[in-house]
Design a protein around this motif. Structure first.
Motif, PDB file in Angstrom:
ATOM      1  N   CYS A 133       0.991  -1.027   0.012  1.00  0.00           N
ATOM      2  CA  CYS A 133      -0.067   0.242   0.402  1.00  0.00           C
ATOM      3  C   CYS A 133       1.050   1.031   0.119  1.00  0.00           C
ATOM      4  N   ALA A 134       1.776   1.315   0.821  1.00  0.00           N
ATOM      5  CA  ALA A 134       2.776   2.455   0.818  1.00  0.00           C
ATOM      6  C   ALA A 134       3.205   2.598  -0.217  1.00  0.00           C
ATOM      7  N   ALA A 135       3.340   1.894  -1.334  1.00  0.00           N
ATOM      8  CA  ALA A 135       4.374   1.947  -2.421  1.00  0.00           C
ATOM      9  C   ALA A 135       3.440   2.231  -3.657  1.00  0.00           C
ATOM     10  N   GLY A 136       2.051   2.025  -3.095  1.00  0.00           N
ATOM     11  CA  GLY A 136       1.103   3.169  -4.019  1.00  0.00           C
ATOM     12  C   GLY A 136       0.742   1.103  -5.439  1.00  0.00           C
ATOM     13  N   TYR A 137       1.047   0.178  -4.801  1.00  0.00           N
ATOM     14  CA  TYR A 137       0.328  -0.660  -5.891  1.00  0.00           C
ATOM     15  C   TYR A 137      -1.419  -1.227  -5.255  1.00  0.00           C
ATOM     16  N   ALA A 138      -1.759  -1.856  -5.648  1.00  0.00           N
ATOM     17  CA  ALA A 138      -3.453  -1.913  -6.486  1.00  0.00           C
ATOM     18  C   ALA A 138      -3.172  -3.042  -5.080  1.00  0.00           C
TER      19      ALA A 138
END
Length: 317
Positions: A133-138
């Motif tokens: 989540c922190a890395a921005g992936y789904a």
């Protein structure tokens, strides 16, 4: 105009690998799963409890990250799924997480499964989800089997409020201390236990929580599934007749009333907390559990702390 919700599948170019799974000797083709981390609930025993959506995603991802590849392979072989299996468990999680994040950065679709049930329940998956989540992936959840909910549904106990404890501490002293804390929670309690400790745990439960109604659920959804429902005292007395092989879920009904904790119970709990906590922290914890006013708890904690210190000084003399 509202934007169209993204598909859980991603398109594939011609010539890509054909992804399939098989049900009842019928092979079904699925598209590649959309990039991201798919949290897939898997059966807790009976392999027939898998959902069609879970099969589609497991067949459609590039990698299945799993606790034990041997256990997950039984599922993938049952449904003729050929996705790559990658171990992800508490012992290798720190090393495996960067590899998973790297593959996600390359556009991979990855499924996370536990050995049984819903991922993140009593396994290290939450750390992976947090970093993804922190890395921005789904992150996409596929709900399904859960030992907690399965046991609640057959226990014949109140389900409007429940508290999931997971596994109790294995050592007797720590286990009993934790049970005393749990005893004050005004909800149905759900906990996991191993066959080697279930008899001792039932004895502690009966002593600490009295005659609450409870249920022992063993081997949920499996061939030798067994559920016993009775007051804790009866379950503890009959514990010696239990088949201890298999997985256990214990469900304990809420307290019969919300009476304020008795003085001797209050002192016992305060002494236990003062051994490991400051007076301030011990008071805060006991206030939450006991039903007594903070002023009263604080005064009693100071008295007990002074008694402890005086006994310590006398012991030195």
């Amino acid at each position: 105009m509202r934007a169209k919700a993204p598909s859980i599948y991603a398109s594939e170019s011609a010539g890509s690998v054909i992804r399939t799974f098989s049900v009842g000797h019928h092979a079904l083709t699925v598209p590649k799963a959309a990039p991201g981390l798919h949290l897939v609930a898997t059966p807790i025993g009976n392999l027939g409890d898998i959902t069609l959506r879970a099969l589609e995603i497991l067949a459609g991802v590039d990698i299945i990250a799993c606790e034990d590849t041997r256990i997950t392979r039984r599922l993938t072989e049952r449904y003729a799924i050929s996705a790559q299996l990658m171990p992800y468990h508490e012992h290798n999680a720190a090393l495996a997480r960067p590899r998973i994040l790297e593959r996600l950065a390359q556009g991979a679709s990855i499924a996370l499964v536990s050995d049984a049930g819903t991922p993140l329940i009593s396994d290290p998956g939450f750390k992976l989800v947090r970093e993804v989540c922190a890395a921005g992936y789904a992150v996409i959840a596929l709900p399904g089997p859960s030992a907690v909910l399965a046991a609640l549904s057959v226990a014949a106990l109140p389900t409007d409020r429940f508290f999931f404890e997971g596994f109790l501490p294995p050592k007797e002293t720590a286990r009993r201390a934790r049970l005393k804390e749990l005893a004050r929670i005004e909800a149905t309690l759900v906990m996991f236990e191993s066959g080697s400790r279930v008899q001792d745990t039932l004895a502690d439960l009966a002593e600490i929580m009295g005659d609450r109604d409870a249920a022992i659920c063993r081997e949920m959804t499996k061939l030798h599934e067994e559920t016993r429902r009775a007051p804790l005292s009866q379950l503890a007395l009959a514990a010696g007749t239990l088949e201890t092989r298999g997985e256990f879920v214990l469900v304990i009904g809420p307290p019969a009333d919300t009476a304020v904790m008795a003085a001797h119970q209050l002192d016992e709990l305060l002494r236990e907390r003062l051994v490991r906590d400051s007076v301030k922290d011990a008071v805060a914890h006991v206030v939450e559990l006991s039903g007594h006013p903070r002023r009263e708890i604080y005064a009693r904690a100071l008295q007990l702390a002074k008694q402890r210190d005086a006994e310590g000084e006398n012991g030195k003399g």
